[in-house]
Design an enzyme around this catalytic site. Sequence first.
Site, PDB file in Angstrom:
ATOM      1  N   GLU A  94      -9.737  -3.596  -3.757  1.00 62.37           N
ATOM      2  CA  GLU A  94     -10.148  -4.795  -3.031  1.00 62.37           C
ATOM      3  C   GLU A  94     -11.506  -4.610  -2.367  1.00 62.37           C
ATOM      4  OE1 GLU A  94      -7.416  -5.501   0.159  1.00 62.37           O
ATOM      5  OE2 GLU A  94      -7.999  -3.663   1.166  1.00 62.37           O
ATOM      6  N   CYS A 107     -17.511  -5.321   2.235  1.00 63.24           N
ATOM      7  CA  CYS A 107     -16.818  -4.047   2.448  1.00 63.24           C
ATOM      8  C   CYS A 107     -16.199  -3.637   1.111  1.00 63.24           C
ATOM      9  CB  CYS A 107     -15.746  -4.291   3.510  1.00 63.24           C
ATOM     10  SG  CYS A 107     -14.624  -2.924   3.753  1.00 63.24           S
ATOM     11  N   CYS A 114      -5.818   6.602  -1.205  1.00 65.04           N
ATOM     12  CA  CYS A 114      -6.565   7.583  -0.404  1.00 65.04           C
ATOM     13  C   CYS A 114      -5.680   8.800  -0.194  1.00 65.04           C
ATOM     14  CB  CYS A 114      -6.940   6.964   0.946  1.00 65.04           C
ATOM     15  SG  CYS A 114      -8.014   8.021   1.946  1.00 65.04           S
ATOM     16  N   CYS A 118      -4.260   9.561   7.010  1.00 65.28           N
ATOM     17  CA  CYS A 118      -4.388   9.195   8.429  1.00 65.28           C
ATOM     18  C   CYS A 118      -3.129   8.412   8.838  1.00 65.28           C
ATOM     19  CB  CYS A 118      -5.649   8.367   8.672  1.00 65.28           C
ATOM     20  SG  CYS A 118      -7.163   9.267   8.259  1.00 65.28           S
ATOM     21  N   CYS A 121      -3.098   4.472   9.297  1.00 63.10           N
ATOM     22  CA  CYS A 121      -3.764   3.655   8.279  1.00 63.10           C
ATOM     23  C   CYS A 121      -2.820   3.299   7.134  1.00 63.10           C
ATOM     24  CB  CYS A 121      -4.979   4.418   7.740  1.00 63.10           C
ATOM     25  SG  CYS A 121      -5.796   3.594   6.360  1.00 63.10           S
ATOM     26  N   CYS A 344      -2.786 -10.045   0.809  1.00 64.03           N
ATOM     27  CA  CYS A 344      -3.393  -9.167  -0.173  1.00 64.03           C
ATOM     28  C   CYS A 344      -2.474  -7.978  -0.417  1.00 64.03           C
ATOM     29  CB  CYS A 344      -4.754  -8.674   0.313  1.00 64.03           C
ATOM     30  SG  CYS A 344      -5.608  -7.731  -0.922  1.00 64.03           S
TER      31      CYS A 344
END
Length: 359
Positions: A94, A107, A114, A118, A121, A344
């Site tokens: 995205e 962005c 990932c 974290c 997140c 999303c």
Amino acid sequence: MTDSPIDCKDFDTEGLVQFAESLGQSAFRGKQIMSWLYKPGIVSFDQMTDLAKSFRELLHKHATISFFSEPIIEQSQDGSIKFGFVLADSNIIESVLIPEEDRLTLCISSQVGCSMGCSFCGTAYLGFTRNLSPSEIVNQVVAVRDYLISNHLIDKVQKSEITNLVFMGMGEPLNNFDNLITAINILTDQKGLDIASRRITVSTCGIVHHMKKLGERTSINLAISLHAVDNQTRNLLMPINKKYPIEVLIEACKNYPMKKRKRIMIEYVMLDGVNDSLEEAHELARLLQAVPCKINLLTYNPTENLPYQGSSREKMIGFQNVLRQKHYSVFIRSSRGSDIAAACGQLAGKLRGGSYARQ
Ligand code: SAH
């Protein structure tokens, strides 16, 4: 050369020159391809009208031009637009377009998922799937630019009207270092997307071993996700801190090669009762003493099933005041597009955005 066709958008000018030479052509031909590839609407070598026909035939045989078609688009009530792109292997990434009074920021993502883990997140909980290729990074920008053009939101004769680019979507850009550098070369090349380096920001959780190289090889802006002032708290929030603890990261910031008067952006997400006390504000001021920086205090975008709450507005302002008294430039950034992040998430299997607006 391999048998499978190469994607021209995976190469910067230097790479295209080498590619042209590998086909027995002059370096000039490589540069010619570059000057066509990022013109709006170019999807085929046949459109590159000043290339010799024989060369175009050679290109058809050995190369392709990738592009993203039909993005999944969601519009937020606050004006930001989320683009979901389905990749050739069916993964989805995205990008988020954030209009503000005087700028239009895009962005973008650097990885599918990932690996940084974290704890606050949402992307971390997707896990890591793979790095994006240079073409998959730049095609996000190309597709959004073309969307803006075809919706008459920008004038066709102007170059890219996306004014600012931030690598703050999915992924840790410095874990995809080589592709990031190639993508930045294409984005900033006058023959490429022609976006000034000073308008591009790469955000990292602190992959220290790549920071110096990034500063030496590009002049983009650097943002550091710091989020805590003591190692115990940062270890809990960001596992990368066990490898590169705060003092090592701060040292790398002090040594980051950048032009005079440029400043590193320090990002600090404000988590209620975790990192938002006034003592922590004082400690942050002390830590950053010798770092040329400005500070962004991020409002937390609550994420399903995660045990964190954002700090109250009052706490954020109190924290900001401490830093201001110590003469830091410090801004509170509110999250944009949070209403569509959930939607999303449904389309991309729990994707979420972290895009910030100035206040
Ligand atoms: N991997 C890069 C880019 C991440 S996204 C990095 O770590 O810097 C950009 C910013 O959003 C980072 O500072 C990240 O820590 C922050 N962020 C992640 N999840 C968030 C959330 N739920 N609310 C607010 N900020 C968040």
